[in-house]
Design a protein around this motif. Sequence first.
Motif, PDB file in Angstrom:
ATOM      1  N   SER A  56       0.815  -1.204   0.000  1.00  0.00           N
ATOM      2  CA  SER A  56       0.000   0.000   0.000  1.00  0.00           C
ATOM      3  C   SER A  56       0.852   1.259   0.000  1.00  0.00           C
ATOM      4  O   SER A  56       0.387   2.326  -0.338  1.00  0.00           O
ATOM      5  N   LEU A  57       2.108   1.133   0.425  1.00  0.00           N
ATOM      6  CA  LEU A  57       3.020   2.281   0.386  1.00  0.00           C
ATOM      7  C   LEU A  57       3.265   2.739  -1.044  1.00  0.00           C
ATOM      8  O   LEU A  57       3.421   3.936  -1.309  1.00  0.00           O
ATOM      9  N   TRP A  58       3.273   1.793  -1.966  1.00  0.00           N
ATOM     10  CA  TRP A  58       3.630   2.101  -3.355  1.00  0.00           C
ATOM     11  C   TRP A  58       2.403   2.499  -4.163  1.00  0.00           C
ATOM     12  O   TRP A  58       2.065   1.866  -5.152  1.00  0.00           O
ATOM     13  N   ASN A  59       1.730   3.536  -3.710  1.00  0.00           N
ATOM     14  CA  ASN A  59       0.623   4.067  -4.497  1.00  0.00           C
ATOM     15  C   ASN A  59       1.112   5.286  -5.274  1.00  0.00           C
ATOM     16  O   ASN A  59       2.198   5.816  -5.018  1.00  0.00           O
ATOM     17  N   ILE A  60       0.294   5.750  -6.208  1.00  0.00           N
ATOM     18  CA  ILE A  60       0.719   6.803  -7.120  1.00  0.00           C
ATOM     19  C   ILE A  60       1.045   8.098  -6.382  1.00  0.00           C
ATOM     20  O   ILE A  60       1.981   8.825  -6.748  1.00  0.00           O
ATOM     21  N   ALA A  61       0.285   8.401  -5.320  1.00  0.00           N
ATOM     22  CA  ALA A  61       0.546   9.636  -4.576  1.00  0.00           C
ATOM     23  C   ALA A  61       1.915   9.596  -3.914  1.00  0.00           C
ATOM     24  O   ALA A  61       2.689  10.569  -3.978  1.00  0.00           O
ATOM     25  N   LEU A  68      -4.546  13.409  -5.331  1.00  0.00           N
ATOM     26  CA  LEU A  68      -4.778  11.980  -5.553  1.00  0.00           C
ATOM     27  C   LEU A  68      -4.947  11.228  -4.236  1.00  0.00           C
ATOM     28  O   LEU A  68      -5.802  10.345  -4.113  1.00  0.00           O
ATOM     29  N   ALA A  69      -4.120  11.581  -3.250  1.00  0.00           N
ATOM     30  CA  ALA A  69      -4.194  10.889  -1.959  1.00  0.00           C
ATOM     31  C   ALA A  69      -5.545  11.098  -1.296  1.00  0.00           C
ATOM     32  O   ALA A  69      -6.140  10.157  -0.749  1.00  0.00           O
ATOM     33  N   ARG A  70      -6.060  12.330  -1.360  1.00  0.00           N
ATOM     34  CA  ARG A  70      -7.354  12.614  -0.722  1.00  0.00           C
ATOM     35  C   ARG A  70      -8.515  12.044  -1.525  1.00  0.00           C
ATOM     36  O   ARG A  70      -9.474  11.512  -0.958  1.00  0.00           O
ATOM     37  N   THR A  71      -8.435  12.145  -2.845  1.00  0.00           N
ATOM     38  CA  THR A  71      -9.551  11.710  -3.695  1.00  0.00           C
ATOM     39  C   THR A  71      -9.725  10.199  -3.685  1.00  0.00           C
ATOM     40  O   THR A  71     -10.849   9.693  -3.633  1.00  0.00           O
ATOM     41  N   TYR A  72      -8.612   9.470  -3.731  1.00  0.00           N
ATOM     42  CA  TYR A  72      -8.683   8.012  -3.855  1.00  0.00           C
ATOM     43  C   TYR A  72      -8.287   7.288  -2.564  1.00  0.00           C
ATOM     44  O   TYR A  72      -7.952   6.101  -2.595  1.00  0.00           O
ATOM     45  N   ASP A  73      -8.314   8.003  -1.450  1.00  0.00           N
ATOM     46  CA  ASP A  73      -8.040   7.408  -0.143  1.00  0.00           C
ATOM     47  C   ASP A  73      -6.683   6.699  -0.137  1.00  0.00           C
ATOM     48  O   ASP A  73      -6.570   5.534   0.259  1.00  0.00           O
ATOM     49  N   LEU A  74      -5.662   7.427  -0.574  1.00  0.00           N
ATOM     50  CA  LEU A  74      -4.315   6.877  -0.633  1.00  0.00           C
ATOM     51  C   LEU A  74      -3.408   7.491   0.432  1.00  0.00           C
ATOM     52  O   LEU A  74      -2.186   7.445   0.318  1.00  0.00           O
ATOM     53  N   VAL A  75      -4.025   8.064   1.466  1.00  0.00           N
ATOM     54  CA  VAL A  75      -3.249   8.706   2.523  1.00  0.00           C
ATOM     55  C   VAL A  75      -2.536   7.656   3.356  1.00  0.00           C
ATOM     56  O   VAL A  75      -3.153   6.684   3.812  1.00  0.00           O
ATOM     57  N   THR A  76      -1.220   7.806   3.536  1.00  0.00           N
ATOM     58  CA  THR A  76      -0.428   6.876   4.339  1.00  0.00           C
ATOM     59  C   THR A  76       0.425   7.681   5.318  1.00  0.00           C
ATOM     60  O   THR A  76       0.610   8.885   5.164  1.00  0.00           O
ATOM     61  N   ASP A  77       0.956   6.987   6.331  1.00  0.00           N
ATOM     62  CA  ASP A  77       1.838   7.653   7.286  1.00  0.00           C
ATOM     63  C   ASP A  77       3.075   8.208   6.582  1.00  0.00           C
ATOM     64  O   ASP A  77       3.556   9.294   6.917  1.00  0.00           O
TER      65      ASP A  77
END
Length: 225
Positions: free
Chosen positions: A30-35, A84-93
């Motif tokens: 999950s760390l390796w998302n586009i954001a 992108l992180a907010r729109t597609y729920d890609l927020v990570t620590d």
Amino acid sequence: MTGVPASATGGTGRPASGGKLAAAAVNQASLWNIANILTMIRLVLVPAFVVLLLQDGGYDPVWRAWAWAAFAVAMITDVFDGHLARTYDLVTDFGKIADPIADKAIMAAGLICLSVLGDLPWWVTGVILLRELGITLMRFWVIRHGVIPASRGGKMKTLAQGTAVGMYVLALTGPLATLRFWVMAVAVVLTVATGLDYVRQAVVLRRRGLAEERAAAVAAGDRPA
């Protein structure tokens, strides 16, 4: 029934020996998302930008054009990774920590390099960097009482700073060189004005939080044992 899905037991009814490793791999993926990848690219672009800008003493128009391209890509990724992180729920620590670091690193690198080259007064660099550091520390100061949201003025400040630094990176002459001076002047004014507004918000937020804590303590003391 064991309650363990067959897919996790290899169809034998027994937990697969690599079940925990597989779960860890999924979580790590999950760390390796586009954001986050865009944030990583921006971090890598910081040293690349510095090297390009300082090539041949820092005054070669071609190298400075390449440095501007690296800076522009970093600014563009700054816009898209958060969206992108907010729109597609890609927020990570990782993103929460690395994104603001990348934002401030590319801006600080540009300001410091331009001052080292003599293109930008050191007081301008000092005002902007001290403001950014001060606001960051202030956010931690009031974080237990709440979060100070990014304001429209803050976004305008970031846009003005990025535009001004980008114009200074390019070897501009004539009217464009004069224009960049005024764009930087606007950026400095917005930097100071929004900084003062954040201080005001922090003071209000802290006072409100302390008042609520005192009220809660009084209410708890009035309750019968």
